[in-house]
Design a protein around this motif. Structure first.
Motif, PDB file in Angstrom:
ATOM      1  N   ARG A   1      14.811  -8.405  21.492  1.00  0.00           N
ATOM      2  CA  ARG A   1      15.168  -8.417  20.074  1.00  0.00           C
ATOM      3  C   ARG A   1      15.756  -7.073  19.643  1.00  0.00           C
ATOM      4  O   ARG A   1      16.684  -7.014  18.842  1.00  0.00           O
ATOM      5  CB  ARG A   1      13.933  -8.732  19.224  1.00  0.00           C
ATOM      6  CG  ARG A   1      14.217  -8.829  17.726  1.00  0.00           C
ATOM      7  CD  ARG A   1      12.940  -9.061  16.936  1.00  0.00           C
ATOM      8  NE  ARG A   1      12.227 -10.199  17.461  1.00  0.00           N
ATOM      9  CZ  ARG A   1      12.554 -11.461  17.228  1.00  0.00           C
ATOM     10  NH1 ARG A   1      13.603 -11.727  16.478  1.00  0.00           N
ATOM     11  NH2 ARG A   1      11.850 -12.440  17.731  1.00  0.00           N
ATOM     12  N   ARG A   2      15.206  -5.973  20.194  1.00  0.00           N
ATOM     13  CA  ARG A   2      15.707  -4.633  19.859  1.00  0.00           C
ATOM     14  C   ARG A   2      17.003  -4.317  20.593  1.00  0.00           C
ATOM     15  O   ARG A   2      17.512  -3.208  20.483  1.00  0.00           O
ATOM     16  CB  ARG A   2      14.644  -3.584  20.194  1.00  0.00           C
ATOM     17  CG  ARG A   2      13.382  -3.662  19.339  1.00  0.00           C
ATOM     18  CD  ARG A   2      12.507  -2.444  19.546  1.00  0.00           C
ATOM     19  NE  ARG A   2      12.080  -2.293  20.938  1.00  0.00           N
ATOM     20  CZ  ARG A   2      10.933  -2.743  21.440  1.00  0.00           C
ATOM     21  NH1 ARG A   2      10.085  -3.408  20.646  1.00  0.00           N
ATOM     22  NH2 ARG A   2      10.624  -2.557  22.712  1.00  0.00           N
ATOM     23  N   ARG A   3      17.497  -5.254  21.374  1.00  0.00           N
ATOM     24  CA  ARG A   3      18.744  -5.128  22.136  1.00  0.00           C
ATOM     25  C   ARG A   3      18.644  -4.052  23.211  1.00  0.00           C
ATOM     26  O   ARG A   3      19.649  -3.466  23.607  1.00  0.00           O
ATOM     27  CB  ARG A   3      19.920  -4.873  21.197  1.00  0.00           C
ATOM     28  CG  ARG A   3      20.049  -5.916  20.099  1.00  0.00           C
ATOM     29  CD  ARG A   3      21.301  -5.752  19.282  1.00  0.00           C
ATOM     30  NE  ARG A   3      22.484  -6.093  20.065  1.00  0.00           N
ATOM     31  CZ  ARG A   3      23.725  -6.002  19.572  1.00  0.00           C
ATOM     32  NH1 ARG A   3      23.912  -5.574  18.348  1.00  0.00           N
ATOM     33  NH2 ARG A   3      24.754  -6.332  20.327  1.00  0.00           N
ATOM     34  N   GLU A   4      17.430  -3.814  23.687  1.00  0.00           N
ATOM     35  CA  GLU A   4      17.242  -2.929  24.826  1.00  0.00           C
ATOM     36  C   GLU A   4      17.514  -3.663  26.131  1.00  0.00           C
ATOM     37  O   GLU A   4      17.591  -3.043  27.191  1.00  0.00           O
ATOM     38  CB  GLU A   4      15.811  -2.377  24.824  1.00  0.00           C
ATOM     39  CG  GLU A   4      15.491  -1.510  23.610  1.00  0.00           C
ATOM     40  CD  GLU A   4      14.006  -1.229  23.488  1.00  0.00           C
ATOM     41  OE1 GLU A   4      13.260  -1.625  24.411  1.00  0.00           O
ATOM     42  OE2 GLU A   4      13.603  -0.616  22.485  1.00  0.00           O
ATOM     43  N   VAL A   5      17.620  -4.980  26.057  1.00  0.00           N
ATOM     44  CA  VAL A   5      17.881  -5.831  27.217  1.00  0.00           C
ATOM     45  C   VAL A   5      19.183  -6.576  26.969  1.00  0.00           C
ATOM     46  O   VAL A   5      19.380  -7.182  25.907  1.00  0.00           O
ATOM     47  CB  VAL A   5      16.728  -6.829  27.445  1.00  0.00           C
ATOM     48  CG1 VAL A   5      17.088  -7.832  28.534  1.00  0.00           C
ATOM     49  CG2 VAL A   5      15.441  -6.083  27.793  1.00  0.00           C
ATOM     50  N   ASP A   6      20.076  -6.538  27.954  1.00  0.00           N
ATOM     51  CA  ASP A   6      21.360  -7.239  27.842  1.00  0.00           C
ATOM     52  C   ASP A   6      21.260  -8.686  28.303  1.00  0.00           C
ATOM     53  O   ASP A   6      21.878  -9.580  27.715  1.00  0.00           O
ATOM     54  CB  ASP A   6      22.426  -6.529  28.691  1.00  0.00           C
ATOM     55  CG  ASP A   6      22.640  -5.087  28.272  1.00  0.00           C
ATOM     56  OD1 ASP A   6      22.820  -4.847  27.072  1.00  0.00           O
ATOM     57  OD2 ASP A   6      22.612  -4.209  29.169  1.00  0.00           O
TER      58      ASP A   6
END
Length: 760
Positions: free
Chosen positions: A556-561
């Protein structure tokens, strides 16, 4: 004969029915239905729940009944409504009432530790609170003098409302125990015990803006308000992203305004934190959670807070259907089609059916929601038993994402060059079409979800020279290769084996590993896109308590693509920056020997496709398959639920599978195969004779035959089916069978699975 000094008690054992006990004179008045009691059983003392006072009409009183040993509760732990519901479950699913009550109560309250006096207890903490106000500076100077730290502590308590936890004062604020005790000695403060809720979801929540309802949502909400009659069931078929959750929130808000309570069931623990966030943003501390991922103490506190009326909305997977809420106004079953709502062990209840029955018994609304309703629910809505409501468009105005079927059999030279087969002789992981689409999303800083409903690295280990496949010693299934663990693992019993160095059959070389699992997809993604951040979500990576929460929050925090995983990522999740969903192999599960295989495949594909394009950017779905012309896949590609349901209902008509007829799966198991076969043949023939002798129409017995997985956890398994046109007729046959022949022999078991979700 009935007597005020006799009661029926349900204990958590395998036999059907209840046990009768005499009530000693000293306990008369304390024994009422729903309280827990200690009773002698055999040579031990166990805990049971009082079912009813007096004897059942069908029971003759024995010359002398054994006495109750004690009463554990001042008031019932199971109220009259839940006790009636539990009786219905025991009767309908042919299960021991004690087993049903054990499932309905927090761990430890019935059986196990409770029988030894170690029931869950409320958690308390020591609190220091002011006893006497010191109104003037002169008074404070005279009392404390040079005891400056005591005065600081006193004034700290004043600033926080007059009381604080002793642990917080000593550990966080640095006041010594001597200073705390000094205030007590001066009689200006006292230490008391205060109960503390163990709520892992407590704390601040992000505010969620309240959007204006779309005209379609307004219509659904108005219809539900009009339908708000006792025991009504509504089916909300809403496409993914159509705003079903907003409807749920409105329904519950209306119930709370009327002084009533609600239950919301979700199919996966992974969905619970996201649902809790949205519900707490609307309802604050009125919300609590019930699920097996919590500690025993946390579940006990949540259960007690609902029972006492301090919390009014319960959220959780299937067991939350038993939440002891007061004055129930609505039960919501989100993703009502999910097979996880079916309990796999005794009592084998289906939470959706239990929710419908509880709503009927307690006079409240039951709302079933799904983009892909179960065919049973769809048929009930189509024939008028349920009220059908529909949301056909996404709230964002974006259409459903286009779905492209990528044919893995149509391997061009470019495809083969782009992605070699996995392992030696294995399937391709990525077509060039999917690989290029992922690359585009990474360039745009958008997110991707990859779905494969098969964990591990490779599906099986095979000897190239002789074709031997390594299988589980306890189950008739192949072992899955887990690369990180360097083990072969059985996904049914959990047993493991070291990686073989040679074939035990032909002394050939080490095996080749064939087929694709999520672990292999993760490795291949890392090789193709070394700069991408990747997270895998399956049973192997979510074993710890909050692992699924951490993975989803990072995404959700866009730390994962790129998020890849099994079916736990296929439903309910709402991430606005996901613009691509890739299905690695849609054929997994499509050809299982089970009448629901096509339905499950369609539902999974439609649900996972719905994760794409939920924000402002359009989404795209690529589905890799070797069977692009299969009707379940082509219907999913067209987002055509009604067309699929019409075809599937027609296909089930002639063989008479649900929802056209009622079904029960009866499984005989044991460690000696010959005894299992003999018992299965004898029981199935006995059942046929019963149907003939009683002249029961519209019912048939099919089998026996080996189960598709004919050996599980060292037990051989044969089954036979009972199909019936009427639920009541089927129930009568199953209960009579269980009472007369429920114990087929020493070492043998008979499992009765009514309304089965699978026949494996």
């Amino acid at each position: 004969m009935s007597s005020a000094g006799v009661c029926e008690v349900a204990v958590a054992r395998t036999f059907l029915g209840t046990l009768a006990y005499s009530i000693p004179a000293g306990l008369v008045g304390a024994v009422t239905p729903g309280v827990r009691v200690q009773v002698p059983l055999g040579g031990s003392v166990v805990v049971g729940v009082v079912d009813r006072m007096g004897l059942r009409e069908d029971r003759e009183r024995k010359p002398r009944l054994r006495d109750l040993r004690g009463v554990l509760d001042e008031e019932p732990v199971v109220d009259a409504d839940l006790l009636n519901l539990s009786r219905w479950i025991a009767d309908y699913y042919v299960a021991p009432l004690g087993a049903v009550l054990k499932a309905a109560l927090p761990p430890g309250l019935l059986g196990g530790r409770a029988a030894r006096g170690a029931s869950p207890r409320a958690r308390t903490e020591r609190v220091l609170r002011i006893l006497r106000e010191l109104r003037t500076l002169t008074e404070r100077e005279r009392l404390f003098g040079r005891a400056k730290r005591q005065r600081q502590l006193y004034e700290t308590l004043e600033s926080v409302g007059g009381q604080a936890a002793v642990r917080h004062l000593t550990k966080q604020l640095g006041f010594s125990s001597a200073v705390v005790n000094g205030l007590v000695a001066r009689q200006v403060a006292e230490i008391v015990e205060r109960e503390v809720d163990r709520d892992p979801f407590a704390g601040p929540v992000e505010a969620e803006p309240r959007f204006a309802l779309t005209p379609a949502q307004q219509h659904v909400v108005a219809e539900l308000a009009r339908l708000d009659a006792p025991g009504r069931v509504a089916l909300l078929r809403g496409v993914t992203g159509s705003g079903k959750t907003v409807v749920y929130l409105d329904v519950l808000e209306r119930q709370l305004a009327r002084g009533r309570s609600g239950i919301c069931l979700v199919p996966e623990i992974a969905l619970t934190p996201q649902t809790v966030q949205r519900f707490r943003a609307r309802f604050g501390d009125a919300v609590t959670v019930l699920h097996s991922g919590l500690s025993g103490g946390e579940r006990f506190d949540a259960w007690r807070s609902l029972r006492e009326g301090r919390k009014r909305i319960a959220i959780g997977p299937r067991s939350a259907v038993f939440a002891p809420v007061r004055n129930l106004g609505a039960i919501i079953v989100d993703e009502e089609h999910e097979s996880s709502y079916k309990q796999s062990d005794v009592p084998r209840y289906h939470a959706r059916s239990v929710a419908v029955m509880r709503a009927k018994m307690e006079g409240c609304l039951c709302l079933l929601g799904s983009a892909t309703p179960a065919l049973e629910s769809w048929e009930n809505a189509r024939t008028g038993r349920y009220h059908l409501l529909e949301l056909d468009e996404r709230v964002t105005g974006q259409g459903l994402p286009p779905v492209e079927l990528v044919d893995l059999q149509d391997a061009t030279g470019r495809e083969a060059e782009a992605e070699p087969a996995a392992g030696r002789g294995g399937l391709r992981v990525f077509s060039s079409r999917l690989r290029d689409a992922i690359a585009v999303r990474l360039e745009r800083d958008e997110q991707t979800i990859l779905f494969l409903n098969r964990r591990g690295y490779a599906s099986f280990a095979e000897c190239a020279p002789c074709g031997h496949v390594w299988s589980c010693d306890a189950c008739s299934v192949t072992l899955t290769y887990h690369r990180r663990r360097r083990r072969l693992v059985c996904h049914h019993c959990g047993s493991t084996a070291p990686l073989p160095e040679r074939c035990g059959e032909c002394d050939g070389p080490a095996p080749r590993y064939t087929g694709v699992g999520t672990e292999q997809v993760e490795r291949r993604v890392g090789e193709l896109f070394p700069d991408a951040s990747i997270a895998r979500m399956d049973l192997d990576t979510t074993g710890s308590k909050w692992a699924h929460v951490e993975i989803l929050e990072a995404f959700r925090r866009r730390e994962v693509d790129i998020l890849l995983g099994t079916q736990m990522i296929a439903k309910g999740l709402d991430f606005p920056h996901v613009t691509l969903v890739g299905v690695i192999n849609a054929d997994v599960g499509l050809h299982l020997p089970d009448f629901r295989a096509s339905e499950r495949t369609f539902q999974l594909l439609e649900q996972v496709a719905g994760r794409a394009g939920r924000g402002s950017e359009p989404g795209e779905v690529l589905v890799q398959t070797s069977r692009p012309r299969h009707h379940a896949l082509s219907a999913a590609a067209a987002h055509d639920y009604v067309g699929f349901a019409t075809r599937e209902l027609a296909d089930r008509g002639e063989p008479g599978y649900p929802p056209h007829r009622r079904l029960a799966n009866l499984v005989v198991s044991g460690k000696q195969e010959s005894r299992v076969i003999d018992a299965a043949e004898e029981l199935s023939e006995w059942t046929r004779e019963l149907v003939r002798d009683q002249r029961l129409g519209g019912i048939e017995v099919i089998g026996p035959a080996p189960c598709p997985i004919d050996r599980l956890r060292e037990r051989w398994r044969w089954h036979f089916l009972v199909k019936s046109d009427r639920a009541r007729t089927l129930g009568g046959v199953l209960r009579y069978l269980a009472e007369r022949r429920g114990r087929p022999g020493t070492g043998l078991r008979l499992e009765i699975d009514r309304d089965p979700e699978a026949l494996l």
